[in-house]
Write a protein that holds these residues in place. Structure first.
Motif, mmCIF file in Angstrom:
data_model
loop_
_atom_site.group_PDB
_atom_site.id
_atom_site.type_symbol
_atom_site.label_atom_id
_atom_site.label_comp_id
_atom_site.label_asym_id
_atom_site.label_seq_id
_atom_site.Cartn_x
_atom_site.Cartn_y
_atom_site.Cartn_z
ATOM 1 N N PRO A 131 10.919 10.666 -9.201
ATOM 2 C CA PRO A 131 12.246 10.666 -9.423
ATOM 3 C C PRO A 131 12.583 9.320 -10.075
ATOM 4 O O PRO A 131 13.780 8.920 -10.574
ATOM 5 C CB PRO A 131 12.880 10.552 -8.038
ATOM 6 N N ASP A 132 11.747 8.092 -9.629
ATOM 7 C CA ASP A 132 12.010 6.903 -10.319
ATOM 8 C C ASP A 132 11.692 6.555 -11.647
ATOM 9 O O ASP A 132 11.520 5.409 -12.254
ATOM 10 C CB ASP A 132 11.582 5.583 -9.128
ATOM 11 N N LEU A 190 -6.879 5.965 8.197
ATOM 12 C CA LEU A 190 -7.243 5.941 6.934
ATOM 13 C C LEU A 190 -6.244 6.659 5.802
ATOM 14 O O LEU A 190 -5.893 7.748 6.321
ATOM 15 C CB LEU A 190 -8.598 6.380 6.678
ATOM 16 N N SER A 191 -5.958 6.199 4.740
ATOM 17 C CA SER A 191 -5.040 6.603 4.026
ATOM 18 C C SER A 191 -5.120 6.602 2.362
ATOM 19 O O SER A 191 -5.755 5.548 2.220
ATOM 20 C CB SER A 191 -3.589 5.764 4.522
ATOM 21 N N HIS A 192 -4.199 7.216 1.666
ATOM 22 C CA HIS A 192 -4.166 7.195 0.343
ATOM 23 C C HIS A 192 -2.783 7.654 -0.151
ATOM 24 O O HIS A 192 -2.409 8.748 0.408
ATOM 25 C CB HIS A 192 -5.196 7.683 -0.474
ATOM 26 N N SER A 193 -2.076 6.758 -0.449
ATOM 27 C CA SER A 193 -0.473 7.113 -0.885
ATOM 28 C C SER A 193 -0.513 7.953 -2.094
ATOM 29 O O SER A 193 0.642 8.693 -2.109
ATOM 30 C CB SER A 193 0.295 5.977 -1.092
ATOM 31 N N GLY A 194 -1.605 8.252 -2.935
ATOM 32 C CA GLY A 194 -1.316 9.113 -3.971
ATOM 33 C C GLY A 194 -0.255 8.490 -4.998
ATOM 34 O O GLY A 194 -0.095 7.305 -5.372
ATOM 35 N N GLN A 195 0.797 9.527 -5.353
ATOM 36 C CA GLN A 195 1.693 9.161 -6.205
ATOM 37 C C GLN A 195 2.785 8.272 -5.794
ATOM 38 O O GLN A 195 3.685 7.840 -6.425
ATOM 39 C CB GLN A 195 2.299 10.383 -6.852
ATOM 40 N N TYR A 196 2.847 7.835 -4.480
ATOM 41 C CA TYR A 196 3.663 6.764 -3.975
ATOM 42 C C TYR A 196 2.998 5.582 -3.692
ATOM 43 O O TYR A 196 3.578 4.720 -2.859
ATOM 44 C CB TYR A 196 4.115 7.528 -2.737
#
Length: 648
Positions: free
Chosen positions: A137-138, A106-112
């Motif tokens: 950075p991008d 189970l995941s959440h990439s947040g700001q990525y």
């Protein structure tokens, strides 16, 4: 039965669940993701293959728990989307029926969010959420999550976990590492909050604790929860190992297995996924140190593929479980081979990153040494032929060997002819480069597997038209490979020149000042090796950039190695002539001498088409594979060799 690796083969109880050994299949993202973010049939087969191969647990990755704030095209699990629950149920069942424990990450990439999108421009259309306001950075803006939304995300973890249990999954992994959302809250680099989720370590750990509690409430006591964390973020501003220990201590009472990885998205891909340029097991020290301070079982990973090393890790108490991803792509039967004392038959991962590059480039999977990967539905069983026949394979490189092994398994009488005194083809040259030695070992392993399969191997034998006609074969597989491209540059035939393919035979001829002529993949890698030996290396490339033939995952790491090893790079330089002092080159400004007393010629390969044309009509069934068609990759050769044999 006396196990060669008794600790690695020993079962383990985690929570209330028994696992058949200590070898787990680490999370690997599926590629057959439907438009509705359910698990496609190809991904189900992809995960099932690891279960068939003997892994104790197989983790499906990654399930985005809160699409409202993380809109990546990864797996979603809910009761609203038609087919979502069913696809997870079929996948859990496919894993479990082979004796492995199905797990889901189970995941959440947040700001990525959007990292794995093939169309990278779409990331700009996603909302990037993190612990604090900022700018990536991008250039993409990051918005701080409100406490209200955090509560919703925490609840979503529990909801997903409950549905996963209903689908038949018997373990939950919570992704708290690698720079994803939970890691962003743990990290002082990302987390600048002043509320209860920021500031002190206890506050930064709060989100992870709440997520675990949410999952525990959904799955109940005894149901294994594995928490994945980075033992250290390994970059300035992130948390170090000492703080990683403290994080682990604050979480251990809530979990059943602590999975210690390394690094973050911010630090770099090659830290979390160790490249061929670093030692196997380079991240194990993180798990070993954390294990000293916690009572919960600990899992480790990071470029592991050697059973002896993994046995030592378990036996010495560095970890309780070893997890593998790439190693189980290269040989999905690795655990079964370990359990049955057949470790010499393991086809080892090359750490070439073909698997991950293919996912990024085409949203599929492929493995250099295992033609089944990403194509499991095309058939994973080598079915004996109803009409066995006589097969001749011309060429003992990786493609020819794979063809011979597969044809022999189908019951054909197989003869493999190799014109030199050693099998392996172009792989023989890799034995001189320590970081590519496993590519050389691949040829050795395939040779052993060919002999074990009953292939008759004839070394120092050149296949000609007369030879094929004399053998009177039913099928001919032409796998004669390629040869070095040596253009008519004056002096390139001199005594101070070594063709890169022959470097392993002529290492003693190489001086301390070297010019590598050709900045493709082969040239860059030999340049790195020579520089690591302490030689002064000049790297010359006619094009404007180095290694365009390297895959998109390996290339950045390769270029970093060139920089770190202080190799002198000359792009836009065309070689005109070789002298005793070096190579005279030309660019837009005139001629220049690139100094060096030895020149390595690495100007590429060309197909042996003359040989192919002679043999093309020599048998009822003739097929050409690999480099003799067009100079390509090991991946292409092995894939084509496997299917050529299936077609006989």
């Amino acid at each position: 039965m006396q196990r060669k690796y008794p600790n690695l083969c020993k079962s383990i109880k985690i929570g209330n669940v028994h696992f058949r050994n200590r070898m787990f299949s680490a999370p690997m993202g599926g590629t057959d993701i439907t438009a509705d973010c359910t698990i496609g049939r190809a991904s189900t087969a992809f995960y099932e293959l690891r279960a068939k191969g003997g892994a104790a647990a197989v983790t499906v990755s990654e399930v985005v728990v809160h699409p409202e704030t993380e809109g990546s095209h990864m797996f979603h699990l809910d009761l609203k989307t038609v087919g979502s629950l069913a696809s997870f149920t079929y996948t859990a069942d496919a894993i479990r029926r082979h004796g492995a424990i199905p797990s889901v990450e189970l995941s959440h990439s947040g700001q990525y969010a959007g990292t794995y999108l093939t169309d990278k421009d779409k990331k700009g259309g996603l909302a990037q959420w993190g612990p604090s306001d900022g700018v990536r950075p991008d250039g993409l803006r990051v918005k701080a999550l409100t406490e209200e939304v955090i509560v919703d995300i925490v609840a979503a973890y529990g909801i997903c976990a409950g549905i996963a249990k209903r689908a038949g999954f018997e373990m939950i992994m919570i992704h708290g590492g690698h720079g994803w959302l939970i890691n962003q809250f743990l990290s002082p680099y990302f987390n600048h909050r002043t509320d209860k989720y920021g500031g002190s370590l206890e506050n930064r750990v709060r989100l992870a604790q709440e997520v675990i509690d949410s999952v525990r409430e959904a799955v109940g006591p005894g149901f294994p929860i594995e928490f994945r964390m980075s033992g250290s973020e390994l970059f300035d501003g992130g948390y170090d190992l000492a703080e990683g220990v403290e994080i682990a201590k604050l979480l251990e009472s809530r979990i059943d297995l602590l999975h210690v990885s390394a690094g973050t998205y911010q630090r770099g891909f090659s830290i979390t996924h160790p490249s061929m340029f670093v030692p196997h097991g380079c991240n194990v020290y993180l798990a070993a140190e954390i294990k000293k301070h916690v009572s919960v079982p600990v899992a480790t990973l990071g470029g592991l593929n050697d059973p002896a090393m993994m046995e030592e890790i378990i036996a010495s108490g560095k970890a309780d479980v070893v997890e593998m991803a790439r190693a189980l792509l290269a040989d999905h039967e690795l655990p079964r081979k370990v359990m049955s004392n057949r470790d010499e038959d393991i086809v080892k991962c090359l750490r070439c990153f073909t698997c991950m590059a293919e996912r990024a480039a085409t949203s599929t999977r492929r493995c250099t040494v295992n033609p089944l990967i990403g194509r499991e539905l095309d058939g994973t069983e080598v079915i004996p032929s109803a009409h066995p026949c006589k097969v001749l394979v011309a060429g003992g490189g990786p493609g020819g060997l794979k063809a011979a092994i597969t044809a022999a398994k189908r019951g054909h009488k197989v003869i493999l002819c190799e014109m030199t005194d050693e099998l392996g083809g172009i792989l023989k040259g890799e034995q001189a480069l320590p970081f590519k030695y496993e590519m050389y070992q691949l040829g050795v392993t395939l040779g052993k597997l060919a002999e074990d399969a009953g292939v008759e191997i004839r070394l120092n034998t050149t296949v000609t038209k007369d030879y094929v006609e004399k053998e009177n074969v039913d099928a001919l597989i032409i796998a004669v490979g390629s040869e070095p491209l040596v253009p008519p540059i004056p002096g390139l035939d001199g005594d101070n020149v070594v063709v890169v393919n022959d470097y392993y035979l002529k290492q003693d001829k190489v001086s301390d000042k070297v010019v590598v002529l050709g900045g493709g993949l082969a040239g860059c890698e030999v340049a790195i090796h020579l520089a690591k030996e302490g030689k002064v290396v000049q790297l010359v490339e006619m094009r404007s950039e180095l290694a365009p033939d390297a895959n998109i995952r390996h290339r950045p790491i390769l270029l970093k190695e060139i920089e770190m090893n202080k190799i002198h790079v000359h792009t836009g330089y065309k070689g005109l002539r070789v002298t005793e002092e070096g190579v005279v080159c030309a660019d837009a400004y005139g001629e220049h001498l690139v100094p060096g007393t030895t020149v390595i010629c690495a100007l590429g390969q060309r197909a042996r088409r003359t040989v192919v044309e002679e043999l093309i009509d020599c048998a009822p069934y003739v097929i050409q594979i690999g480099d003799c068609v067009s100079a390509s990759t090991i991946t292409t050769a092995i894939y084509q060799g496997y299917h050529a044999a299936l077609d006989i």
